[in-house]
Design a protein around this motif. Structure first.
Motif, PDB file in Angstrom:
ATOM      1  N   GLN A 171       0.943  -1.328   0.104  1.00  0.00           N
ATOM      2  CA  GLN A 171      -0.067   0.039   0.090  1.00  0.00           C
ATOM      3  C   GLN A 171       0.896   1.302  -0.120  1.00  0.00           C
ATOM      4  OE1 GLN A 171      -3.134   0.484   2.946  1.00  0.00           O
ATOM      5  NE2 GLN A 171      -3.890   2.405   1.706  1.00  0.00           N
ATOM      6  N   LEU A 172       1.658   1.319  -1.098  1.00  0.00           N
ATOM      7  CA  LEU A 172       2.563   2.575  -1.300  1.00  0.00           C
ATOM      8  C   LEU A 172       2.069   3.379  -2.387  1.00  0.00           C
ATOM      9  CD1 LEU A 172       5.801   0.479  -0.954  1.00  0.00           C
ATOM     10  CD2 LEU A 172       4.568   1.646   0.690  1.00  0.00           C
ATOM     11  N   PRO A 173       2.532   4.636  -2.433  1.00  0.00           N
ATOM     12  CA  PRO A 173       1.851   5.727  -3.326  1.00  0.00           C
ATOM     13  C   PRO A 173       2.760   5.162  -4.689  1.00  0.00           C
ATOM     14  CG  PRO A 173       3.017   6.892  -1.768  1.00  0.00           C
ATOM     15  CD  PRO A 173       2.957   5.299  -1.478  1.00  0.00           C
ATOM     16  N   VAL A 174       3.738   4.712  -4.473  1.00  0.00           N
ATOM     17  CA  VAL A 174       4.653   4.294  -5.896  1.00  0.00           C
ATOM     18  C   VAL A 174       4.856   2.914  -5.796  1.00  0.00           C
ATOM     19  CG1 VAL A 174       6.693   5.352  -5.182  1.00  0.00           C
ATOM     20  CG2 VAL A 174       6.390   4.870  -7.484  1.00  0.00           C
ATOM     21  N   LEU A 175       4.601   1.949  -6.833  1.00  0.00           N
ATOM     22  CA  LEU A 175       4.986   0.815  -6.899  1.00  0.00           C
ATOM     23  C   LEU A 175       5.965   0.461  -7.975  1.00  0.00           C
ATOM     24  CD1 LEU A 175       1.706  -1.691  -6.118  1.00  0.00           C
ATOM     25  CD2 LEU A 175       3.683  -1.377  -4.805  1.00  0.00           C
ATOM     26  N   PRO A 176       7.297   0.241  -7.599  1.00  0.00           N
ATOM     27  CA  PRO A 176       8.294   0.293  -8.845  1.00  0.00           C
ATOM     28  C   PRO A 176       7.669  -0.865 -10.081  1.00  0.00           C
ATOM     29  CG  PRO A 176       9.168  -0.852  -6.980  1.00  0.00           C
ATOM     30  CD  PRO A 176       7.920  -0.276  -6.565  1.00  0.00           C
ATOM     31  N   ALA A 177       8.368  -0.593 -11.287  1.00  0.00           N
ATOM     32  CA  ALA A 177       8.106  -1.494 -12.363  1.00  0.00           C
ATOM     33  C   ALA A 177       9.145  -2.732 -11.983  1.00  0.00           C
ATOM     34  CB  ALA A 177       8.829  -0.792 -13.395  1.00  0.00           C
ATOM     35  N   ASP A 178       8.558  -3.986 -12.643  1.00  0.00           N
ATOM     36  CA  ASP A 178       9.287  -5.056 -12.085  1.00  0.00           C
ATOM     37  C   ASP A 178       8.886  -6.027 -13.475  1.00  0.00           C
ATOM     38  OD1 ASP A 178      10.499  -7.168 -11.015  1.00  0.00           O
ATOM     39  OD2 ASP A 178       9.454  -7.066  -9.272  1.00  0.00           O
ATOM     40  N   ASP A 179       9.500  -7.326 -13.603  1.00  0.00           N
ATOM     41  CA  ASP A 179       9.162  -7.856 -14.463  1.00  0.00           C
ATOM     42  C   ASP A 179       7.738  -8.177 -14.940  1.00  0.00           C
ATOM     43  OD1 ASP A 179      11.725  -8.741 -15.755  1.00  0.00           O
ATOM     44  OD2 ASP A 179      11.623 -10.730 -14.810  1.00  0.00           O
ATOM     45  N   GLY A 180       7.186  -7.795 -15.847  1.00  0.00           N
ATOM     46  CA  GLY A 180       5.690  -7.932 -16.327  1.00  0.00           C
ATOM     47  C   GLY A 180       4.718  -6.890 -15.602  1.00  0.00           C
ATOM     48  N   SER A 237      -6.741  14.055  10.716  1.00  0.00           N
ATOM     49  CA  SER A 237      -6.526  12.826  11.114  1.00  0.00           C
ATOM     50  C   SER A 237      -6.104  11.666  10.109  1.00  0.00           C
ATOM     51  CB  SER A 237      -7.658  12.244  11.907  1.00  0.00           C
ATOM     52  OG  SER A 237      -7.723  12.828  13.150  1.00  0.00           O
ATOM     53  N   LYS A 238      -6.829  11.885   9.079  1.00  0.00           N
ATOM     54  CA  LYS A 238      -6.747  10.945   7.883  1.00  0.00           C
ATOM     55  C   LYS A 238      -5.104  10.987   7.259  1.00  0.00           C
ATOM     56  CE  LYS A 238     -11.174  11.307   6.086  1.00  0.00           C
ATOM     57  NZ  LYS A 238     -12.079  11.998   5.046  1.00  0.00           N
ATOM     58  N   ALA A 239      -4.744  12.633   7.108  1.00  0.00           N
ATOM     59  CA  ALA A 239      -3.352  12.309   6.577  1.00  0.00           C
ATOM     60  C   ALA A 239      -2.377  12.121   7.575  1.00  0.00           C
ATOM     61  CB  ALA A 239      -3.231  14.100   6.406  1.00  0.00           C
ATOM     62  N   ALA A 240      -2.684  12.299   9.071  1.00  0.00           N
ATOM     63  CA  ALA A 240      -1.619  11.730   9.917  1.00  0.00           C
ATOM     64  C   ALA A 240      -1.672  10.288   9.839  1.00  0.00           C
ATOM     65  CB  ALA A 240      -2.092  12.446  11.382  1.00  0.00           C
ATOM     66  N   PHE A 241      -2.888   9.356   9.985  1.00  0.00           N
ATOM     67  CA  PHE A 241      -2.913   8.205   9.935  1.00  0.00           C
ATOM     68  C   PHE A 241      -2.229   7.637   8.441  1.00  0.00           C
ATOM     69  CE2 PHE A 241      -5.972   4.449   8.502  1.00  0.00           C
ATOM     70  CZ  PHE A 241      -5.414   3.527   9.580  1.00  0.00           C
ATOM     71  N   TYR A 242      -2.386   8.170   7.200  1.00  0.00           N
ATOM     72  CA  TYR A 242      -1.849   7.668   6.073  1.00  0.00           C
ATOM     73  C   TYR A 242      -0.487   7.786   5.980  1.00  0.00           C
ATOM     74  CZ  TYR A 242      -0.874   6.844   1.212  1.00  0.00           C
ATOM     75  OH  TYR A 242      -0.393   6.498  -0.022  1.00  0.00           O
ATOM     76  N   PHE A 243       0.032   9.104   6.240  1.00  0.00           N
ATOM     77  CA  PHE A 243       1.442   9.655   5.982  1.00  0.00           C
ATOM     78  C   PHE A 243       2.298   9.134   7.372  1.00  0.00           C
ATOM     79  CE2 PHE A 243      -0.759  12.507   2.856  1.00  0.00           C
ATOM     80  CZ  PHE A 243      -0.018  12.068   2.023  1.00  0.00           C
ATOM     81  N   GLY A 244       1.607   8.922   8.408  1.00  0.00           N
ATOM     82  CA  GLY A 244       2.328   8.295   9.606  1.00  0.00           C
ATOM     83  C   GLY A 244       2.690   6.822   9.262  1.00  0.00           C
ATOM     84  N   PHE A 245       1.826   6.111   8.441  1.00  0.00           N
ATOM     85  CA  PHE A 245       2.139   4.828   8.222  1.00  0.00           C
ATOM     86  C   PHE A 245       2.899   4.752   7.200  1.00  0.00           C
ATOM     87  CE2 PHE A 245       1.062   1.815   4.516  1.00  0.00           C
ATOM     88  CZ  PHE A 245       1.281   0.546   5.305  1.00  0.00           C
ATOM     89  N   LEU A 246       3.085   5.515   6.153  1.00  0.00           N
ATOM     90  CA  LEU A 246       4.263   5.457   5.093  1.00  0.00           C
ATOM     91  C   LEU A 246       5.573   5.610   5.736  1.00  0.00           C
ATOM     92  CD1 LEU A 246       2.646   7.549   2.060  1.00  0.00           C
ATOM     93  CD2 LEU A 246       2.801   4.916   2.491  1.00  0.00           C
ATOM     94  N   ALA A 247       5.734   6.793   6.679  1.00  0.00           N
ATOM     95  CA  ALA A 247       6.559   7.078   7.305  1.00  0.00           C
ATOM     96  C   ALA A 247       7.450   5.915   8.379  1.00  0.00           C
ATOM     97  CB  ALA A 247       6.777   8.450   7.839  1.00  0.00           C
ATOM     98  N   ARG A 248       6.355   5.500   9.072  1.00  0.00           N
ATOM     99  CA  ARG A 248       6.860   4.886  10.056  1.00  0.00           C
ATOM    100  C   ARG A 248       6.749   3.373  10.387  1.00  0.00           C
ATOM    101  NH1 ARG A 248       5.342   9.514  12.532  1.00  0.00           N
ATOM    102  NH2 ARG A 248       3.610   9.187  13.415  1.00  0.00           N
ATOM    103  N   ALA A 249       5.562   2.884   9.560  1.00  0.00           N
ATOM    104  CA  ALA A 249       5.188   1.391   9.642  1.00  0.00           C
ATOM    105  C   ALA A 249       5.228   0.694   8.146  1.00  0.00           C
ATOM    106  CB  ALA A 249       3.756   1.269   9.913  1.00  0.00           C
ATOM    107  N   ALA A 250       5.101   1.616   7.141  1.00  0.00           N
ATOM    108  CA  ALA A 250       5.182   0.567   5.824  1.00  0.00           C
ATOM    109  C   ALA A 250       6.458  -0.190   5.464  1.00  0.00           C
ATOM    110  CB  ALA A 250       5.047   1.751   4.867  1.00  0.00           C
TER     111      ALA A 250
END
Ligand code: SF4
Length: 303
Positions: A171-180, A237-250
């Motif tokens: 669940q990331l804002p960018v998923l890199p290209a890969d085979d296929g 709250s939504k921004a803190a929840f989502y961007f907190g996840f990206l920075a600290r949990a993802a």
């Protein structure tokens, strides 16, 4: 004036449109979503988010074409296709179209019945497969989708409720290209649903306002309602929840997602990466279509 409680600010029309462009520019830059010279395929549903995204990318001078999938969902599909085509015509932009009933011989309501899935599951599976396939076939570097902050926070909420580690790892804002796989990006994650609706109204973009009939009662809308209640009481709250996840949990969940990718091999029927013997989309086509798979997608292109 457009009031954004999350930012504790109010904007006039020009400042609001500049704010939207700046948020998208910053997101693309910070997450390295689009490199100079990349060709971008925008997944366009005819709704406010995807049309606003296409508009913003064109205004930011990206080489961005649209992709519209005909899902065969009655009047909803007729109207959403009309909005996507009208926007492409207005901007003189290229819209690639894939009509699932014409090309694959099934529609989403029929596929849901044939495969005993809920419609959104059959639809999501088809979209993921066909967006990726269209990008690879068309030589695009990036697939951009109109997921906004509300969408991503609601999906995250659902994934956390189930502690679904594989989904959390992806669940990331960018998923890199890969085979296929083409690179997948979500440049609207810093903008909310209300902001996207306001953007379309202020820029005169005609979008489909009605929800898809299959959205009624789905879990995703329930999660959005729950988060809206929290956001009302505590803006940001939504921004803190989502961007907190990206920075600290993802990062803690990426191992689960990488493990899943290592098990992938090409589907013997269509070549798409899969962990199963035959990919889920080919299975769906086989079950849902009266005549079986009908070969490569026919695409019509409009300038
Ligand atoms: Fe597809 Fe469900 Fe969205 Fe309708 S609500 S377009 S069926 S994912």
């Amino acid at each position: 004036m457009i009031e954004l409680r999350r930012h504790n600010a109010a904007f006039c029309k020009d400042c609001f449109l500049r704010h939207c462009r700046e948020q998208v520019k910053r997101t693309i830059h910070d997450f390295r979503m689009i490199e100079p010279g990349n060709r971008v395929l925008v997944a366009v549903s005819g709704g406010k988010d995807s049309l606003a995204l296409w508009d913003l990318l064109l205004d930011l001078e990206y080489d961005a074409d649209g992709l519209y999938l005909g899902l065969g969902i009655g009047e909803y599909s007729d109207e959403s296709g009309r909005c996507a085509r009208a926007y492409a015509e207005r901007r003189g932009a290229k819209l690639v179209e894939v009509d699932i009933p014409t090309t694959y011989g099934f529609d989403i309501p029929g596929a849901a019945i044939a495969t005993k899935r809920v419609p959104c599951s059959a639809c999501g599976l088809s979209k993921r497969h066909l967006f990726n396939q269209a990008a690879l076939d068309g030589g695009y570097d990036v697939v951009a989708t109109g997921h906004n902050l509300d969408d991503e926070a609601a999906v995250l909420f659902g994934n956390v409720l189930r502690w679904d580690e594989g989904y959390l790892g992806r669940q990331l804002p960018v998923l890199p290209a890969d085979d296929g796989f083409a690179r997948k990006v979500k440049p609207l994650v810093r903008l909310g649903e209300r902001e996207m609706a306001a953007y379309c109204v202020l820029t005169g973009i005609d979008y489909i306002v009605e929800e898809c009939p299959n959205a009624v009662g789905n879990k995703h809308l329930g999660y959005k309602d729950a988060l809206n209640t929290i956001e009302d009481q505590s803006p940001g709250s939504k921004a803190a929840f989502y961007f907190g996840f990206l920075a600290r949990a993802a990062p803690k969940f990426t191992e689960a997602a990488v493990g899943e990718r290592e098990e992938l091999h090409p589907c013997p029927s269509c070549g798409a990466p899969t962990t199963a013997e035959v990919c889920a989309f080919c299975k769906l086509v086989n079950r849902a279509s009266s005549q079986g798979p009908s070969g490569p997608a026919e695409r019509t292109q409009r300038e």
